[in-house]
Design an enzyme around this catalytic site. Structure first.
Site, PDB file in Angstrom:
ATOM      1  N   ARG A   1       0.712  -1.126  -0.032  1.00 16.61           N
ATOM      2  CA  ARG A   1       0.018   0.105   0.090  1.00 16.61           C
ATOM      3  C   ARG A   1       0.856   1.219   0.014  1.00 16.61           C
ATOM      4  O   ARG A   1       0.255   2.276  -0.561  1.00 16.61           O
ATOM      5  CB  ARG A   1      -1.103  -0.023   1.067  1.00 16.61           C
TER       6      ARG A   1
ATOM      7  N   GLU B   1     -10.345   5.118   7.137  1.00 20.51           N
ATOM      8  CA  GLU B   1      -8.891   5.245   6.959  1.00 20.51           C
ATOM      9  C   GLU B   1      -8.452   6.773   6.592  1.00 20.51           C
ATOM     10  O   GLU B   1      -7.642   7.516   7.084  1.00 20.51           O
ATOM     11  CB  GLU B   1      -7.951   4.286   6.351  1.00 20.51           C
TER      12      GLU B   1
HETATM   13  N1  MTE Z   1     -12.738   4.488  14.220  1.00 22.69           N
HETATM   14  C1  MTE Z   1     -13.003   3.878  15.551  1.00 22.69           C
HETATM   15  N2  MTE Z   1     -13.594   4.655  16.550  1.00 22.69           N
HETATM   16  N3  MTE Z   1     -12.276   2.629  16.004  1.00 22.69           N
HETATM   17  C2  MTE Z   1     -11.414   2.174  15.176  1.00 22.69           C
HETATM   18  O1  MTE Z   1     -10.799   1.243  15.896  1.00 22.69           O
HETATM   19  N4  MTE Z   1     -10.473   1.958  13.047  1.00 22.69           N
HETATM   20  C3  MTE Z   1     -10.058   2.499  11.962  1.00 22.69           C
HETATM   21  C4  MTE Z   1     -11.104   3.198  11.258  1.00 22.69           C
HETATM   22  N5  MTE Z   1     -11.859   3.817  12.181  1.00 22.69           N
HETATM   23  C5  MTE Z   1     -11.152   2.464  13.688  1.00 22.69           C
HETATM   24  C6  MTE Z   1     -12.147   3.580  13.420  1.00 22.69           C
HETATM   25  C7  MTE Z   1      -9.455   1.726  10.869  1.00 22.69           C
HETATM   26  S1  MTE Z   1      -7.674   1.164  10.811  1.00 22.69           S
HETATM   27  C8  MTE Z   1     -10.142   0.922   9.913  1.00 22.69           C
HETATM   28  S2  MTE Z   1      -9.370   0.045   8.680  1.00 22.69           S
HETATM   29  C9  MTE Z   1     -11.683   1.313   9.645  1.00 22.69           C
HETATM   30  O2  MTE Z   1     -12.252   1.945  10.778  1.00 22.69           O
HETATM   31  C10 MTE Z   1     -12.434  -0.149   9.728  1.00 22.69           C
HETATM   32  O3  MTE Z   1     -13.790   0.092   9.826  1.00 22.69           O
HETATM   33  P1  MTE Z   1     -14.546   0.193   8.525  1.00 22.69           P
HETATM   34  O4  MTE Z   1     -14.098  -0.653   7.371  1.00 22.69           O
HETATM   35  O5  MTE Z   1     -15.973  -0.119   8.666  1.00 22.69           O
HETATM   36  O6  MTE Z   1     -14.178   1.610   7.935  1.00 22.69           O
HETATM   37  N1  LUZ Z   2      -5.570  -5.072   5.382  1.00 17.17           N
HETATM   38  C1  LUZ Z   2      -4.981  -5.810   4.502  1.00 17.17           C
HETATM   39  C2  LUZ Z   2      -5.520  -3.808   5.350  1.00 17.17           C
HETATM   40  O1  LUZ Z   2      -4.946  -7.111   4.766  1.00 17.17           O
HETATM   41  N2  LUZ Z   2      -4.838  -5.337   3.216  1.00 17.17           N
HETATM   42  C3  LUZ Z   2      -5.036  -4.301   2.884  1.00 17.17           C
HETATM   43  O2  LUZ Z   2      -5.086  -3.869   1.741  1.00 17.17           O
HETATM   44  C4  LUZ Z   2      -5.389  -3.303   3.752  1.00 17.17           C
HETATM   45  N3  LUZ Z   2      -5.406  -1.858   3.766  1.00 17.17           N
HETATM   46  C5  LUZ Z   2      -5.699  -0.987   4.676  1.00 17.17           C
HETATM   47  C6  LUZ Z   2      -5.897  -1.707   5.932  1.00 17.17           C
HETATM   48  N4  LUZ Z   2      -5.777  -2.800   6.089  1.00 17.17           N
HETATM   49 MO1  MOS Z   3      -7.403  -0.625   9.412  1.00 19.85          MO
HETATM   50  S1  MOS Z   3      -5.403  -0.448   9.408  1.00 19.85           S
HETATM   51  O1  MOS Z   3      -7.531  -1.589   7.823  1.00 19.85           O
HETATM   52  O2  MOS Z   3      -7.650  -2.132  10.435  1.00 19.85           O
END
Ligand code: MTE
Ligand code: LUZ
Ligand code: MOS
Length: 769
Positions: free
Chosen positions: A302, A706
């Site tokens: 990534r 993210e």
């Molecule tokens: N928001 C909260 N409140 N807590 C979390 O742990 N994780 C983040 C983001 N927002 C997170 C968060 C991360 S790393 C990701 S990948 C996404 O939420 C995961 O949830 P989604 O796929 O539903 O967006």
């Molecule tokens: N996890 C993963 C991830 O396994 N592949 C991904 O591309 C990715 N991208 C964002 C966060 N977690």
């Molecule tokens: Mo988020 S880094 O994809 O858990």
């Protein structure tokens, strides 16, 4: 009650809030006190003699050859012979009370013959300590492009790691079943990963391991893979003692034992024409992967994909290599390597702007990505909103006037300087490992018309439950109060992907829609028969059944009752596989992403030149959100992501000493942003609500989790802008985080050098050249 209400009232229950089963034991992990060495022996006598201790387990308790790891199975659950990072689990003490387990663990003595420790990725690389081969994306003809450039800048960038600091530390509870099965309640983003690892550990088929996640008290990537270890250790303890075992890491243990965001050290070379068009980019990233592979190759990928951020770069060569050091294995963290790639690009633009003598935003604006441009990995950019969000952010911040105000302030004031930066973001949505882009859902409609939706998605505070609830209610045409989103369980959903990559609502929302569509099709048949209409014409709106444009006197509940009496199934299993994506790592070409998310932030700071401190005066964000299913959830994600990114850039200064010991393993040394750090003047505009809904996400919404973190990068460049106003012409290191200490030392580098010269002279040493 909604998830939000439960949290606000403090009623939400986590893994260890459920009443403990009869006779439950507590596990305490003993971690290596040193970062690298040969494990000669463990003196367990003190632990075994501690009152309350029931068992002390070491590598000898593990099946031979048992290893963990999401990509490469290279990690021992308990180290047998060699230690690779400080905090690496060596033993598990199981006792009848938590305090007894902790006391037992404290009395373990490890005899370790220490070996040389490496913490720096470049040093690791120089010694050939790499995890997998270097990766390279190449497009255009970089070598030929340099001669056409009027300006070429080069430099080195160093980016620190970041601690997840989820409020709920890592924890798991394992409860043995009566038939040799194991039920594990875990705070994990990846129940299936836990299920697989526990099954392998205990020699059980997957169906005999049940993994349940009530909710996660923050994951941020830190529980995408690294929740597995604690769940496995709890399961090991439970299998060995025949009793339930719970492990809850203390904050101190969590800070030392778990991996963090990858630090990077990178070299860049950027070439432009004299009017600021980017012609060529060359980047080489040295990723600090820590001691084991974990998710590092995926994170690295990534980084490659996001190294040109939201810009058109016609010729690029981007290389990245994962370097093995003696830090805890670096792991997923919101943005997953993307922020590091973008940061280097933004640093290169800063140096280029300084060389050309123009504000950085002029170069950024000139080179924004457009529809039809190709990313260096071959995908053609579609639905680009780089310009649209830039223009809206610039309008909202009144950029031209703001720039003039900053200049006027800086000309008039000496003790404080203002700094301004724009931060466009372009983030690819999908797991880059294509097979992970699938999901399934199980929907039950009960006889009273209430609905339960299960998916493989995990609620971690990101609002998944609220989103799924809204999606299901909307699809069914009923009130959200009738819909309940179940906690995650491998009993309900098999083979789920981790909740990660911002794709959880997209993938699981589509899977839920698939199941709901099946049930609705059956219900339409029931209504059409009884109400004499065509099934296609039957709809449910606001809890009422309509035939064509005629509102029947049937409620949703009446329809459900009729269907039940007619012996029509009111349950369905749905699934979703993201179409048309794929990436071929052998050719380094493909379409890894379903789409990209775009947005732009404007950050204004005020720097105190004497103290080196700064405050964030204003942030304006224009975020292309499409049509959010629950707008307040998206806003929460944007604000929270921003703050997490600001913290990473400003104060989250993770330090390991040369011996590989984490020197910031407490909240007195590791600072995160608080509410006072967040600017009062923060404005987020959501764009895209008026556009035709995109078919890529449920109801034209867009993934949001993210990307907003990367708005925080703007802070670094705003402070740099202020620094340049304080010391015109001076260069400043490209090192993040830009803590007030670094700011102060950067501002007074000359004084430091001369003071040091004076001291050396007085001490009789020759002055340094
Ligand atoms: N928001 C909260 N409140 N807590 C979390 O742990 N994780 C983040 C983001 N927002 C997170 C968060 C991360 S790393 C990701 S990948 C996404 O939420 C995961 O949830 P989604 O796929 O539903 O967006
Ligand atoms: N996890 C993963 C991830 O396994 N592949 C991904 O591309 C990715 N991208 C964002 C966060 N977690
Ligand atoms: Mo988020 S880094 O994809 O858990």
């Amino acid at each position: 009650m909604s998830e939000a209400e439960l949290h606000v009232r403090g009623l939400a229950r986590f893994v260890d809030d459920e009443a403990p089963p009869e006779g439950m034991l507590h596990g305490q992990v003993f971690g290596s006190p040193v970062a690298r060495g040969l494990l000669r022996g463990l003196d367990l006598g003190g632990a075994l003699g501690t009152p309350g201790v029931v068992a002390v387990l070491t590598a000898a308790a593990l099946p031979p050859g048992y290893r963990l790891g999401p990509i490469v199975e290279d990690e021992e659950l308990l180290a047998a012979e060699t230690v690779e990072y400080a905090g690496q689990p060596l033993a598990l003490v199981v006792a009848d009370r938590r305090a007894a387990a902790a006391r037992g663990a404290r009395s373990i003595v490890a005899e370790i013959a220490e070996l040389e420790v490496i913490v720096d990725p470049r040093e690791a690389h120089a010694r050939g300590l790499v995890l997998g081969a270097e990766r390279m994306l190449e497009h255009g003809d970089v070598d030929a492009a340099w001669s056409r450039c009027d300006v070429v800048v080069e430099g080195r960038v160093d980016i620190g790691g970041q601690e997840h600091l989820y409020l709920e530390t890592q924890r798991a509870r394992a409860v043995p079943g009566d038939d040799g099965s194991m039920r594990v309640s875990s705070s994990t983003q990846s129940p299936y990963a836990v299920q697989r690892a526990v099954a392998a550990l205990l020699g059980l088929p997957y169906h005999a391991v049940v993994v349940e996640v009530p909710r996660v008290g923050g994951g941020f990537g830190g529980k995408e893979d690294q929740a597995t270890h604690w769940a496995c250790l709890a399961a090991l303890g439970a299998a060995r003692t025949g009793r339930a075992v719970e492990i809850v890491l203390s904050r101190a243990d969590d800070l030392t034992m778990t991996g963090k965001r990858h630090p990077y050290s990178s070299d860049f070379k950027l070439g432009l024409t004299k009017d600021g068009a980017i012609l060529a980019l060359e980047v080489r990233h040295f990723q600090n992967a820590g001691a084991f592979v974990d998710l590092s190759p995926a994170v690295l990928e990534r980084t490659l994909f996001h190294s040109t951020n939201a810009y058109r770069v016609p010729n690029a060569r981007i290389r990245a290599v994962a370097c093995r050091t003696n830090l805890p294995p670096s792991t997923a963290f919101r943005g997953f390597g993307g922020p590091q790639g973008m940061f280097v690009m933004e640093c290169a633009l800063a140096r280029a702007a300084e060389a050309l003598g123009v504000p950085r935003e002029e170069l950024q604006a000139r080179n924004l990505l457009r529809d039809g441009d190709a990313f260096p990995y071959g995908q053609v950019a579609r639905g680009v909103r780089a310009r649209a969000t830039w223009d809206e952010a610039a309008r909202n911040a009144d950029l031209a006037r703001l720039r003039a105000e900053v200049a006027a302030h800086n000309a008039a004031e000496r003790a404080t300087k203002l700094g301004l930066a724009m931060m466009p973001v372009c983030f690819g949505i999908s797991f880059t490992k294509t097979f992970l882009n699938q999901a399934s859902a199980l929907v039950h409609v009960y006889g009273d018309g209430s609905v339960a939706v299960s998916t493989g998605g995990v609620e971690m505070g990101q609002g998944l439950r609220a989103n799924l609830r809204a999606i299901a209610a909307r699809a069914l045409g009923i009130d959200v109060e009738l819909v309940r989103v179940e906690p995650t369980s491998t009993r309900r959903i098999a083979n789920m992907s981790p909740s990660a990559a911002s794709a959880t609502t997209d993938l699981n929302g589509f899977a839920a829609l698939d199941a709901i569509e099946q049930i609705l099709a059956r219900l339409r048949g029931v209504a059409a028969l009884a109400l004499s209409g065509a099934p296609e014409g039957v709809t449910v709106r606001d809890g009422r059944v309509w035939v064509g444009e005629a509102r029947s006197d049937w409620t949703w509940q009446a329809l459900v009752r009729r269907a039940y009496l007619a012996r029509v199934s009111l349950s369905a299993h749905g699934c979703y596989a993201r179409p048309r994506i794929g990436f071929d790592p052998a050719r380094e070409r493909g379409e890894p992403f379903a789409y990209h998310v775009y947005g732009t932030a404007v950050v204004l700071v005020r720097l105190d030149v004497l103290r080196g401190t700064y405050e964030i005066v204003r942030v304006r964000i224009a975020h292309h959100a499409g049509r959010p299913v629950v707008p307040v959830v998206d806003r929460g994600q944007i604000e929270g992501g921003l703050v997490q990114g600001l913290g990473w850039m400003a104060m989250e200064d993770l330090r390991f000493d040369a011996q590989g010991i984490c020197r910031t393993a407490s909240l007195s040394t590791y600072k995160i942003p608080d509410v006072y750090f967040v600017p009062d003047d923060l404005d987020v505009v959501l764009l895209g609500g008026d556009e035709p809904p995109s078919p890529s996400s449920p109801y034209g919404s867009k993934a949001v989790g993210e990307p907003p973190l990367m708005y925080g990068l703007g802070l670094f460049f705003a402070v740099r802008d202020a620094l340049r106003a304080a010391r015109p012409g001076a260069d400043f290191e490209l090192v993040a985080p830009l803590t007030p200490e670094r700011v102060l030392l950067g501002l007074h580098r000359d004084e430091r050098e001369s003071a040091r010269g004076d001291l050396l002279e007085r001490a009789g040493a020759p002055p340094r050249a």
